[in-house]
Write an enzyme that holds these catalytic residues in place. Structure first.
Site, PDB file in Angstrom:
ATOM      1  N   ASP A 101      10.571  -3.839  -5.658  1.00 41.04           N
ATOM      2  CA  ASP A 101      10.574  -4.211  -6.079  1.00 41.04           C
ATOM      3  C   ASP A 101      12.205  -5.271  -5.456  1.00 41.04           C
ATOM      4  OD1 ASP A 101       9.905  -3.713  -9.007  1.00 41.04           O
ATOM      5  OD2 ASP A 101      11.065  -1.873  -8.685  1.00 41.04           O
ATOM      6  N   TYR A 139       0.895  -1.282   0.213  1.00 40.09           N
ATOM      7  CA  TYR A 139      -0.312   0.143  -0.180  1.00 40.09           C
ATOM      8  C   TYR A 139       1.290   0.734   0.191  1.00 40.09           C
ATOM      9  CZ  TYR A 139      -4.466   2.264   0.948  1.00 40.09           C
ATOM     10  OH  TYR A 139      -5.574   3.171   0.629  1.00 40.09           O
ATOM     11  N   GLY A 140       1.764   1.170  -0.646  1.00 32.95           N
ATOM     12  CA  GLY A 140       2.762   2.518  -1.427  1.00 32.95           C
ATOM     13  C   GLY A 140       2.125   2.776  -1.595  1.00 32.95           C
ATOM     14  N   SER A 141       3.788   3.356  -2.653  1.00 33.90           N
ATOM     15  CA  SER A 141       3.123   4.495  -3.813  1.00 33.90           C
ATOM     16  C   SER A 141       2.719   4.011  -5.032  1.00 33.90           C
ATOM     17  CB  SER A 141       4.233   5.501  -4.847  1.00 33.90           C
ATOM     18  OG  SER A 141       4.232   5.567  -5.291  1.00 33.90           O
ATOM     19  N   GLN A 142       2.647   3.225  -5.627  1.00 37.98           N
ATOM     20  CA  GLN A 142       1.425   2.691  -6.564  1.00 37.98           C
ATOM     21  C   GLN A 142      -0.046   1.917  -5.780  1.00 37.98           C
ATOM     22  OE1 GLN A 142       2.020   2.547  -9.945  1.00 37.98           O
ATOM     23  NE2 GLN A 142       3.292   4.095  -9.373  1.00 37.98           N
ATOM     24  N   GLU A 164      15.571   5.901 -16.442  1.00 43.48           N
ATOM     25  CA  GLU A 164      16.165   6.412 -14.872  1.00 43.48           C
ATOM     26  C   GLU A 164      17.542   6.679 -14.399  1.00 43.48           C
ATOM     27  OE1 GLU A 164      13.233   3.948 -12.872  1.00 43.48           O
ATOM     28  OE2 GLU A 164      15.048   2.507 -12.293  1.00 43.48           O
ATOM     29  N   HIS A 203       6.074  -3.631 -12.680  1.00 42.39           N
ATOM     30  CA  HIS A 203       7.628  -3.273 -13.141  1.00 42.39           C
ATOM     31  C   HIS A 203       7.966  -5.003 -13.600  1.00 42.39           C
ATOM     32  CE1 HIS A 203      11.359  -1.655 -13.912  1.00 42.39           C
ATOM     33  NE2 HIS A 203      11.983  -1.948 -12.811  1.00 42.39           N
ATOM     34  N   ASP A 263      12.330   1.325 -18.560  1.00 44.37           N
ATOM     35  CA  ASP A 263      12.995   2.080 -17.260  1.00 44.37           C
ATOM     36  C   ASP A 263      13.819   2.197 -16.744  1.00 44.37           C
ATOM     37  OD1 ASP A 263      10.506   2.579 -15.711  1.00 44.37           O
ATOM     38  OD2 ASP A 263      12.057   1.643 -14.391  1.00 44.37           O
TER      39      ASP A 263
HETATM   40  P1  NAD Z   1       6.946   1.718  -2.266  1.00 45.00           P
HETATM   41  O1  NAD Z   1       7.845   1.795  -1.577  1.00 45.00           O
HETATM   42  O2  NAD Z   1       5.885   2.854  -2.385  1.00 45.00           O
HETATM   43  O3  NAD Z   1       5.834   0.833  -1.915  1.00 45.00           O
HETATM   44  C1  NAD Z   1       5.738  -0.187  -1.064  1.00 45.00           C
HETATM   45  C2  NAD Z   1       4.644  -1.050  -0.392  1.00 45.00           C
HETATM   46  O4  NAD Z   1       5.032  -2.564   0.166  1.00 45.00           O
HETATM   47  C3  NAD Z   1       4.600  -0.416   0.592  1.00 45.00           C
HETATM   48  O5  NAD Z   1       3.275  -0.911   2.104  1.00 45.00           O
HETATM   49  C4  NAD Z   1       5.723  -1.031   2.158  1.00 45.00           C
HETATM   50  O6  NAD Z   1       5.144  -1.472   3.602  1.00 45.00           O
HETATM   51  C5  NAD Z   1       5.240  -2.673   1.490  1.00 45.00           C
HETATM   52  N1  NAD Z   1       6.824  -3.230   2.202  1.00 45.00           N
HETATM   53  C6  NAD Z   1       8.068  -3.140   1.743  1.00 45.00           C
HETATM   54  N2  NAD Z   1       9.218  -4.213   2.466  1.00 45.00           N
HETATM   55  C7  NAD Z   1       8.028  -5.023   1.774  1.00 45.00           C
HETATM   56  C8  NAD Z   1       7.660  -6.817   2.317  1.00 45.00           C
HETATM   57  N3  NAD Z   1       9.325  -6.866   2.611  1.00 45.00           N
HETATM   58  N4  NAD Z   1       7.177  -7.700   3.011  1.00 45.00           N
HETATM   59  C9  NAD Z   1       5.790  -7.024   2.530  1.00 45.00           C
HETATM   60  N5  NAD Z   1       5.321  -5.239   2.447  1.00 45.00           N
HETATM   61  C10 NAD Z   1       6.303  -5.073   2.282  1.00 45.00           C
HETATM   62  O7  NAD Z   1       7.021   1.019  -2.881  1.00 45.00           O
HETATM   63  P2  NAD Z   1       6.295   1.594  -5.036  1.00 45.00           P
HETATM   64  O8  NAD Z   1       6.881   2.626  -5.626  1.00 45.00           O
HETATM   65  O9  NAD Z   1       4.631   1.389  -5.090  1.00 45.00           O
HETATM   66  O10 NAD Z   1       6.655   0.204  -5.706  1.00 45.00           O
HETATM   67  C11 NAD Z   1       5.932  -0.728  -6.482  1.00 45.00           C
HETATM   68  C12 NAD Z   1       6.026  -1.422  -7.513  1.00 45.00           C
HETATM   69  O11 NAD Z   1       5.501  -0.456  -8.531  1.00 45.00           O
HETATM   70  C13 NAD Z   1       7.416  -1.736  -8.302  1.00 45.00           C
HETATM   71  O12 NAD Z   1       7.395  -3.040  -8.978  1.00 45.00           O
HETATM   72  C14 NAD Z   1       7.584  -0.277  -8.671  1.00 45.00           C
HETATM   73  O13 NAD Z   1       8.990  -0.462  -9.579  1.00 45.00           O
HETATM   74  C15 NAD Z   1       6.392  -0.452  -9.453  1.00 45.00           C
HETATM   75  N6  NAD Z   1       6.521   1.536 -10.220  1.00 45.00           N
HETATM   76  C16 NAD Z   1       6.479   1.853  -9.302  1.00 45.00           C
HETATM   77  C17 NAD Z   1       6.146   3.507  -9.296  1.00 45.00           C
HETATM   78  C18 NAD Z   1       6.414   4.626  -9.037  1.00 45.00           C
HETATM   79  O14 NAD Z   1       5.944   5.551  -8.913  1.00 45.00           O
HETATM   80  N7  NAD Z   1       6.710   4.386  -7.336  1.00 45.00           N
HETATM   81  C19 NAD Z   1       5.924   3.478 -11.021  1.00 45.00           C
HETATM   82  C20 NAD Z   1       5.505   2.645 -11.834  1.00 45.00           C
HETATM   83  C21 NAD Z   1       5.796   1.355 -10.910  1.00 45.00           C
HETATM   84 MG    MG Z   2       9.678   3.947 -13.079  1.00 50.03          MG
END
Ligand code: NAD
Ligand code: MG
Length: 341
Positions: free
Chosen positions: A83, A25-28, A195, A108, A191
């Site tokens: 990831d 429940y992070g960014s995505q 970056e 991703h 990607d």
């Molecule tokens: P994030 O770090 O914002 O959120 C990750 C979530 O996972 C959080 O809720 C965190 O508490 C939880 N978490 C962390 N470690 C954990 C663990 N060991 N066990 C269980 N839960 C855990 O991640 P994000 O940026 O949302 O990225 C998620 C996916 O989306 C990745 O594959 C990333 O490449 C992809 N993505 C991200 C973006 C972006 O803008 N952030 C854009 C496109 C794709």
């Molecule tokens: Mg990206």
């Protein structure tokens, strides 16, 4: 010719027939879960024990389960964990829950492309990757829009994996903006390249070098900060809205002439050659190998680089100047609020 999908190309009933688990429940994660729920999809959120996001997700009206139970209940699992954490969590909590015909989704391609996760042959493996930070995935959906996204299929057990991915993208709001058909390798490699060479590494490297050049020559750090960092957004916004030509139309002719004659000298053949080398290390797997090893070792190099970067003069002067402009940082706080739980 590139293939793009829009609302009319989606079959919304495919995702409506699924039990979806959004893991993380992070960014995505917060954006996918809320957009899907608002689109009428049966969605549950999978979080680890003691997650600080649990309350936020529940306040948004979402059902929260453990990662394992959410994956177990669902027949479509969207993995939105960092990831670097995904391979361990997959092995521990997801793999054993996969039944024939389930779909395993990612935003991703890193772990599938570089073989860190190897799903069984009897599931669909697909990607729906918004080309945008999560808070914009949510905000544009609420405004009635969507963010451009990529879809790809790594494994098509059902023969309908792509249609299912497009249907998911529809519920996310992405087909309102355009969904580009791609592959796991193209998404992962472009990607990482973007970056490293342009978006994060390229842009900060350029700002840093410009700032240092001015400060070294005796100009005030504050002037250098406004010039080389703060104004970047204003220029990029113009390019984003109107293209490079539109930006050049808005700036003075002097700026445009300097841009066209000096820009290619800054980003010269040497820089282009370096970009090719960076891309080469991505394609060969050398970068992935380095980053995976760095994580296994507890990130010693990463932590040191992060610590040093935070001490850079451009950050110190920036902190002071931005403190006087609290109105410009609200979006960033919004992102932080939903991360790391
Ligand atoms: P994030 O770090 O914002 O959120 C990750 C979530 O996972 C959080 O809720 C965190 O508490 C939880 N978490 C962390 N470690 C954990 C663990 N060991 N066990 C269980 N839960 C855990 O991640 P994000 O940026 O949302 O990225 C998620 C996916 O989306 C990745 O594959 C990333 O490449 C992809 N993505 C991200 C973006 C972006 O803008 N952030 C854009 C496109 C794709
Ligand atoms: Mg990206």
């Amino acid at each position: 010719m590139a293939k793009l999908y829009y609302d009319k190309d989606a079959d919304p009933s495919l995702i409506k027939g699924r039990k979806v688990a959004v893991l993380g429940y992070g960014s995505q994660g917060h954006a996918h879960a809320q957009n899907l729920a608002d689109s009428g999809i049966d969605v549950r959120v999978g979080l680890r024990e003691g997650s600080s996001s649990k309350e936020k997700a529940q306040e948004a009206g979402l059902r929260v389960l453990s990662i394992h139970d959410a994956a177990d209940e669902a027949d479509l699992i969207m993995v939105l964990l960092p990831d670097t954490e995904q391979p361990d969590v997959y092995a521990r909590d997801i793999e054993s829950t996969l039944n024939e015909g389930d779909a395993l989704f990612f935003a991703h391609g890193f772990n599938i492309h570089f073989g860190q996760i190897k799903p069984p042959p009897y599931v669909d493996v697909a990607m729906v990757a918004p080309k945008s930070p999560g808070h914009l995935v949510r905000r544009t959906y609420e405004q009635g829009g969507g963010v451009p996204s990529l879809v790809a299929v790594a494994q098509d057990h059902s023969g309908k994996a792509r249609d299912l991915a497009i249907s998911y993208a529809h519920a996310l709001g992405a087909t309102r903006a355009g969904v580009l058909d791609t592959t796991f390798s193209e998404e992962t490699e472009t990607d990482l390249f973007g970056e490293q060479a342009v978006l994060c590494g390229g842009v900060t490297g350029l700002m840093q070098a410009g700032f240092d050049t001015l400060v070294e020559a005796g100009y005030q750090p504050e002037s250098a900060y406004f010039e080389c960092l703060h104004e970047m957004k204003l220029i990029v916004d113009l390019i984003y809205e109107e293209g490079i030509k539109g930006m050049r139309y808005s700036v003075s002719d002097t700026a445009e002439y300097g841009d066209m004659t000096r820009g290619p000298k800054v980003v010269d053949d040497h820089v282009r050659q370096t970009m090719r080398e960076i891309l080469g290390d991505i394609r060969s797997g050398k970068f992935a190998e380095e980053w995976i090893a760095e994580n296994k070792a507890g990130r010693p190099n990463f932590n040191e680089l992060r610590r040093k970067a935070a001490e850079a003069p451009i950050e110190k002067v920036g902190e002071e100047l931005r403190a006087m402009m609290p109105f410009i940082s609200s979006g960033h706080k919004g992102v932080r609020d939903v991360s790391g739980g």
